[in-house]
Motif scaffolding. Structure first.
Motif, PDB file in Angstrom:
ATOM      1  N   PRO A 107     -34.920 -17.303 -10.621  1.00 16.41           N
ATOM      2  CA  PRO A 107     -35.516 -16.035 -11.084  1.00 16.41           C
ATOM      3  C   PRO A 107     -36.938 -16.201 -11.597  1.00 16.41           C
ATOM      4  O   PRO A 107     -37.742 -15.275 -11.510  1.00 16.41           O
ATOM      5  N   PHE A 108     -37.267 -17.403 -12.098  1.00 19.05           N
ATOM      6  CA  PHE A 108     -38.601 -17.655 -12.605  1.00 19.05           C
ATOM      7  C   PHE A 108     -39.657 -17.476 -11.513  1.00 19.05           C
ATOM      8  O   PHE A 108     -40.794 -17.137 -11.786  1.00 19.05           O
ATOM      9  N   THR A 110     -39.698 -15.238  -9.311  1.00 18.95           N
ATOM     10  CA  THR A 110     -39.873 -13.839  -8.916  1.00 18.95           C
ATOM     11  C   THR A 110     -40.628 -13.110 -10.024  1.00 18.95           C
ATOM     12  O   THR A 110     -40.752 -13.606 -11.121  1.00 18.95           O
ATOM     13  N   SER A 111     -41.112 -11.928  -9.679  1.00 14.68           N
ATOM     14  CA  SER A 111     -42.000 -11.210 -10.589  1.00 14.68           C
ATOM     15  C   SER A 111     -41.377 -10.942 -11.966  1.00 14.68           C
ATOM     16  O   SER A 111     -40.303 -10.362 -12.086  1.00 14.68           O
ATOM     17  N   TYR A 112     -42.110 -11.374 -12.988  1.00 15.28           N
ATOM     18  CA  TYR A 112     -41.649 -11.186 -14.360  1.00 15.28           C
ATOM     19  C   TYR A 112     -41.615  -9.707 -14.730  1.00 15.28           C
ATOM     20  O   TYR A 112     -40.681  -9.235 -15.389  1.00 15.28           O
ATOM     21  N   LEU A 113     -42.634  -8.959 -14.300  1.00 13.15           N
ATOM     22  CA  LEU A 113     -42.676  -7.526 -14.607  1.00 13.15           C
ATOM     23  C   LEU A 113     -41.486  -6.801 -13.997  1.00 13.15           C
ATOM     24  O   LEU A 113     -40.891  -5.924 -14.621  1.00 13.15           O
ATOM     25  N   ILE A 114     -41.149  -7.204 -12.773  1.00 13.13           N
ATOM     26  CA  ILE A 114     -40.047  -6.528 -12.102  1.00 13.13           C
ATOM     27  C   ILE A 114     -38.723  -6.853 -12.772  1.00 13.13           C
ATOM     28  O   ILE A 114     -37.862  -5.986 -12.938  1.00 13.13           O
ATOM     29  N   ARG A 115     -38.595  -8.096 -13.216  1.00 10.47           N
ATOM     30  CA  ARG A 115     -37.362  -8.448 -13.926  1.00 10.47           C
ATOM     31  C   ARG A 115     -37.243  -7.688 -15.243  1.00 10.47           C
ATOM     32  O   ARG A 115     -36.155  -7.351 -15.688  1.00 10.47           O
ATOM     33  N   TYR A 117     -38.618  -4.686 -15.680  1.00 10.30           N
ATOM     34  CA  TYR A 117     -38.384  -3.310 -15.254  1.00 10.30           C
ATOM     35  C   TYR A 117     -36.905  -3.068 -14.983  1.00 10.30           C
ATOM     36  O   TYR A 117     -36.369  -1.984 -15.273  1.00 10.30           O
ATOM     37  N   ALA A 118     -36.220  -4.079 -14.430  1.00  7.22           N
ATOM     38  CA  ALA A 118     -34.793  -3.923 -14.136  1.00  7.22           C
ATOM     39  C   ALA A 118     -34.025  -3.493 -15.380  1.00  7.22           C
ATOM     40  O   ALA A 118     -33.068  -2.721 -15.298  1.00  7.22           O
ATOM     41  N   TRP A 119     -34.465  -3.971 -16.544  1.00  4.26           N
ATOM     42  CA  TRP A 119     -33.753  -3.616 -17.772  1.00  4.26           C
ATOM     43  C   TRP A 119     -34.020  -2.179 -18.204  1.00  4.26           C
ATOM     44  O   TRP A 119     -33.209  -1.585 -18.906  1.00  4.26           O
ATOM     45  N   ILE A 120     -35.159  -1.591 -17.773  1.00  2.24           N
ATOM     46  CA  ILE A 120     -35.362  -0.159 -18.028  1.00  2.24           C
ATOM     47  C   ILE A 120     -34.304   0.623 -17.247  1.00  2.24           C
ATOM     48  O   ILE A 120     -33.668   1.532 -17.774  1.00  2.24           O
ATOM     49  N   TYR A 158     -33.806 -12.584 -21.289  1.00  4.99           N
ATOM     50  CA  TYR A 158     -33.670 -12.586 -19.836  1.00  4.99           C
ATOM     51  C   TYR A 158     -34.813 -13.351 -19.184  1.00  4.99           C
ATOM     52  O   TYR A 158     -34.607 -14.126 -18.254  1.00  4.99           O
TER      53      TYR A 158
ATOM     54  N   PHE B  22     -25.555 -12.590 -15.731  1.00  6.76           N
ATOM     55  CA  PHE B  22     -26.645 -12.067 -16.547  1.00  6.76           C
ATOM     56  C   PHE B  22     -27.980 -12.247 -15.826  1.00  6.76           C
ATOM     57  O   PHE B  22     -28.807 -11.337 -15.791  1.00  6.76           O
ATOM     58  N   MET B  29     -28.879  -5.535  -8.645  1.00  5.34           N
ATOM     59  CA  MET B  29     -28.877  -4.083  -8.829  1.00  5.34           C
ATOM     60  C   MET B  29     -30.126  -3.450  -8.219  1.00  5.34           C
ATOM     61  O   MET B  29     -30.050  -2.436  -7.522  1.00  5.34           O
ATOM     62  N   LEU B  30     -31.299  -4.059  -8.468  1.00  4.16           N
ATOM     63  CA  LEU B  30     -32.539  -3.500  -7.918  1.00  4.16           C
ATOM     64  C   LEU B  30     -32.501  -3.491  -6.388  1.00  4.16           C
ATOM     65  O   LEU B  30     -32.932  -2.524  -5.759  1.00  4.16           O
ATOM     66  N   ASP B 201     -48.193 -13.634  -9.935  1.00  3.69           N
ATOM     67  CA  ASP B 201     -47.327 -12.889 -10.841  1.00  3.69           C
ATOM     68  C   ASP B 201     -47.967 -12.653 -12.209  1.00  3.69           C
ATOM     69  O   ASP B 201     -47.452 -11.908 -13.027  1.00  3.69           O
ATOM     70  N   SER B 244     -40.509 -14.403  -2.303  1.00  8.24           N
ATOM     71  CA  SER B 244     -40.600 -15.582  -3.160  1.00  8.24           C
ATOM     72  C   SER B 244     -39.404 -16.502  -2.981  1.00  8.24           C
ATOM     73  O   SER B 244     -39.552 -17.722  -2.977  1.00  8.24           O
TER      74      SER B 244
END
Lengths: 285, 261
Positions: A107-108, A110-115, A117-120, A158, B22, B29-30, B201, B244
């Motif tokens: 996950p690191f 991939t885009s931090y902002l998008i991760r 955003y997922a929580w919004i 996260y 987690f 989901m996205l 990023d 990525s």
């Protein structure tokens, strides 16, 4: 002379870059933090300690304390969740370890902002979690999960949990399993073995992981902005605000050095603890 | 005794599964939502590529994507060269804990601090901000990351290989090109990949040092998600995740960069 030319070619460009784009800018804002703000942004070159005194004003102090609290809770949770995770991976079958570890690190990349955003999407009032809880009849009104300290901590956790797991893994993996077995053979119950053998020997990983989580959490401004809704201001938001909105650079610079001094103290403590641990290790051998 | 051991392993494994849930739940989901016709997180309107079409027409976002490629590409090229030289220098020419600590600083300094420092510096120089100012800024921490990874690689191989080459009459430059470079190339590639990913990023420093009207992708995404949920971001997320993850798997295959992942 030849040796010198070689060193110059190898180290020169890198060190020069760091001096120009790191050291000089830092010295610059350090000096700004002792000047007065200009009427339209910028600085007036007139010495003052006002910007540092202001760090102890109730507003700024509260923001500092909130940020520290959030960073400490995040680090604590990351440790509580990360240690067993790293332990499980380090004690898994050898052919699985690389894959399991890779899955933590992926996950690191991939885009931090998008991760974030997922929580919004997950936490907001019309979001996934509220929807499912209402569907299941557990709640009847949507919960205010977003835009509070809880959401900020989840977001930080996260984002930075992998930073905790990776150093922990490498210190647990190095640990000789025979030590644990010896403690068990000598009659120590598992918990005692853990606290007297495993944990002390992996303390370096604990410290490194904690710093990797604590530092970016403390100065963060994206997560509190997106998941905290700006209501729970952290110190990163305040610095950004002073710099880009209030155009009070000296005060923003002083706050930045407030953050830097906390980070520096932690790093010095880490260096000291690592030294102590290594000496202890050498003595034990 | 054995059954007790198994029980503990099982509890740990359950924990492990929960942690992966987690970590990956929100991402999965996205991806699922990006194919939802309705664009809502809570109601399924059938499979659709509508939001991908929407994305293809979003020129602001596409431009931001191109800007990010330029910034990440440029800063990666420069930092791969400078970072590699630095790594060799620190590993072979000068041994100094102080220098090691200094090169480590860009990796640990809070990004907001570096961001305001660079903004102040650029405005003192009256530099016009643009893509290149972001690039210059990103090179600072990218040098550190490349150097760290190349050093790990360097420390694995035996310096006597280089000595042998020079004993046999090869010049320093020839030795570097024929012996050192091929041996550390996987490290350089891994470092460059890491640098590219981080730069692509990176948001905070770019946000402070970007020129007006030239946002990078993270800046554009930030302005989209600030005010809540927009369905085309889901599609964008899926594409970014796909790119990525593929590139990381390919890189791992190519260079066996296990230590990095």
């Amino acid at each position: 002379m030849k040796k010198f030319t070689q060193q110059l070619v190898l180290l020169g460009p890198g060190l020069a870059w760091l001096v120009v784009f790191l050291v000089i800018p830092l010295v610059l804002i350090l000096s700004y933090s002792f000047f007065r703000r200009g009427p339209y942004g910028g600085v007036v070159y007139e010495f003052t300690l006002k910007n540092y005194k202001q760090l102890f004003s109730p507003l700024v102090l509260r923001v500092f304390l909130t940020s520290l609290r959030i960073a400490v809770i995040t680090t604590g949770l990351a440790l509580l969740i990360g240690y067993p995770t790293a332990y499980a991976i380090a004690t898994a079958a050898p052919q699985w370890r690389t894959t399991l570890l890779g899955l933590v690190a992926l996950p690191f990349w991939t885009s931090y902002l998008i991760r974030t955003y997922a929580w919004i999407v997950l936490l907001n009032r019309e979001g996934v979690i509220n929807h499912f809880l209402m569907r299941l009849g557990i709640i009847h009104e949507p919960l205010g999960l977003l835009y509070n300290e809880f959401a900020i901590i989840i977001g930080l956790l996260y984002g930075y949990l992998p930073f905790m797991i990776l150093p922990l893994y490498s210190s647990i993996e190095r640990l000789n399993p025979e030590l644990r077995e010896a403690a068990a053979d000598l009659g120590a119950p598992p918990l005692k073995t853990f606290f007297t053998v495993t944990l002390p020997l992996t303390l370096q990983g604990v410290i490194a992981g904690s710093i990797f989580v604590f530092v970016p959490s403390l100065g963060n401004f994206v997560v509190p902005e997106l998941l905290g809704g700006g209501r729970r201001l952290m110190i990163g938001n305040l610095i950004q605000n002073r710099f880009l909105k209030a155009r009070d650079w000296p005060s923003g610079a002083a706050m930045a050095f407030g953050v830097m001094s906390i980070v520096l103290i932690l790093l010095l403590l880490q260096a000291w603890a690592t030294n102590r641990l290594q000496e202890g290790g050498a003595n034990a051998e | 005794m054995r059954s007790k051991f198994l029980k503990r392993v099982r509890a740990l494994d359950v924990h492990l599964v929960l942690v992966y849930l987690f970590l990956y739940g929100p991402i999965v989901m996205l991806i699922v939502l990006s194919f939802n016709e309705l664009g809502l997180p809570t109601a399924w309107g059938g499979f659709s590529l509508k939001w991908y079409g929407e994305l293809a027409r979003n020129t602001a976002l596409l431009n931001a994507g191109i800007n990010s490629l330029i910034v990440a590409g440029g800063s990666t090229l420069v930092s791969a060269v400078i970072g590699t030289l630095l790594a060799i220098g620190l590993e072979r020419a000068v041994r100094s804990t102080l220098l090691d600590a200094f090169v480590f600083v860009p990796m640990i300094i809070p990004d907001i601090v570096l961001a305001i420092a660079l903004l102040s510096f650029y405005s003192l120089l009256k530099m016009r901000l643009g893509l290149y100012s972001i690039m210059l800024s990103h090179i600072v921490f990218n040098i550190a990351f490349v150097a760290a990874i190349v050093r790990t690689r360097l420390s694995y191989f035996d310096p006597s290989l280089e000595e042998a080459s020079m004993d046999l009459g090869a010049t320093q430059i020839k030795t570097f090109l024929k012996i050192t470079l091929p041996l550390i190339l996987p490290g350089i590639m891994a470092g460059a990949l890491l640098a590219f990913t981080i730069s692509f990023d990176e948001f905070v420093i770019a946000f402070f040092t970007a020129g007006p009207g030239q946002p990078t992708l993270p800046i554009q995404i930030y302005s989209m998600v600030r005010f809540g949920v927009t369905p085309d971001v889901n599609a964008l997320s899926t594409i970014i995740l796909f790119i990525s993850i593929t590139s990381i798997l390919v890189a791992q295959r190519l260079s066996g960069m296990r230590g990095v992942l």
